[in-house]
Design a protein around this motif. Structure first.
Motif, short mmCIF file in Angstrom:
data_model
loop_
_atom_site.label_atom_id
_atom_site.label_comp_id
_atom_site.label_asym_id
_atom_site.label_seq_id
_atom_site.Cartn_x
_atom_site.Cartn_y
_atom_site.Cartn_z
N GLN A 45 -28.58 10.95 -4.88
CA GLN A 45 -27.26 11.15 -5.43
C GLN A 45 -26.38 10.73 -4.47
OE1 GLN A 45 -27.21 11.06 -8.77
NE2 GLN A 45 -29.33 11.05 -8.41
N ASN B 60 -23.21 16.22 -15.90
CA ASN B 60 -24.25 16.89 -16.47
C ASN B 60 -25.05 17.52 -15.46
OD1 ASN B 60 -23.68 16.59 -19.23
ND2 ASN B 60 -24.86 14.48 -18.98
N MET B 61 -25.55 16.81 -14.23
CA MET B 61 -25.95 17.37 -13.24
C MET B 61 -25.40 18.56 -12.67
SD MET B 61 -27.18 14.12 -10.78
CE MET B 61 -27.37 12.59 -11.62
N VAL B 62 -24.14 18.39 -12.49
CA VAL B 62 -23.28 19.79 -11.91
C VAL B 62 -23.46 20.82 -12.87
CG1 VAL B 62 -20.96 20.36 -11.20
CG2 VAL B 62 -21.69 18.36 -10.51
N GLN C 102 -23.35 11.36 -15.91
CA GLN C 102 -24.43 11.78 -15.29
C GLN C 102 -24.26 12.72 -14.57
OE1 GLN C 102 -26.68 8.04 -14.45
NE2 GLN C 102 -27.12 7.71 -16.56
N ARG C 103 -23.36 12.65 -13.62
CA ARG C 103 -23.16 13.47 -12.46
C ARG C 103 -22.40 14.96 -13.05
NH1 ARG C 103 -25.02 14.74 -8.55
NH2 ARG C 103 -23.53 14.37 -6.84
N ASP D 254 -25.86 21.30 -15.02
CA ASP D 254 -27.26 21.61 -14.84
C ASP D 254 -27.59 21.47 -16.32
OD1 ASP D 254 -29.63 22.20 -14.00
OD2 ASP D 254 -29.31 24.30 -14.13
N ASP E 102 -29.87 19.46 -18.44
CA ASP E 102 -31.11 18.37 -18.49
C ASP E 102 -30.87 17.73 -16.77
OD1 ASP E 102 -32.22 19.08 -20.85
OD2 ASP E 102 -30.97 17.34 -21.75
N ARG E 103 -30.63 18.66 -15.83
CA ARG E 103 -30.41 17.77 -14.59
C ARG E 103 -31.49 16.90 -14.12
NH1 ARG E 103 -30.18 17.79 -9.25
NH2 ARG E 103 -28.42 17.99 -8.02
N TRP F 282 -30.99 13.50 -15.60
CA TRP F 282 -30.03 12.49 -15.13
C TRP F 282 -30.48 12.13 -13.77
CZ3 TRP F 282 -27.85 10.79 -19.09
CH2 TRP F 282 -27.61 11.59 -20.03
N VAL F 283 -30.88 13.07 -12.77
CA VAL F 283 -31.31 12.46 -11.49
C VAL F 283 -32.24 11.30 -11.56
CG1 VAL F 283 -32.55 13.25 -9.58
CG2 VAL F 283 -31.08 14.82 -10.39
#
Length: 94
Positions: free
Chosen positions: A77, A22-24, A19-20, A26, A28-29, A32-33
């Motif tokens: 986060q 994917n956030m990094v 998940q992190r 970007d 579907d940030r 995941w947040v």
């Protein structure tokens, strides 16, 4: 309750890393947040309940579930990254 394989399981930690990542990247940030605190909540529930996969397990007390939800679901986060450094259970849960 869905449980990850194993007892204790490290799959919650792997999903946190995914998940992190994917956030990094970007990807579907926002999704995941929103999901990352739910992952922490699920990890805490399984860690407290320690379900026996071969039996019907008793429910956790509703007030305990609510307390865990109040703790985990609002986490951002920064806190979740710190929380997931604990293994195999969240800090304070044995």
């Amino acid at each position: 309750m869905h449980t990850m394989d194993g007892d204790p399981t490290h799959a919650y930690h792997r999903w946190h890393a995914i998940q992190r990542g994917n956030m990094v990247l970007d990807i579907d940030r926002g999704q995941w947040v929103r999901l990352n605190p739910v992952l922490g909540f699920a990890w805490a529930l399984q860690s407290v309940a320690k379900p026996d996969h071969g039996h019907v397990n008793p429910r956790l007390p509703a007030d305990q579930v609510r307390a865990l939800a109040r703790h985990w679901l609002p986490r951002d986060q920064t806190f979740l990254d710190r929380d997931f450094r604990s293994a195999p259970y969240p800090s304070g849960i044995e």
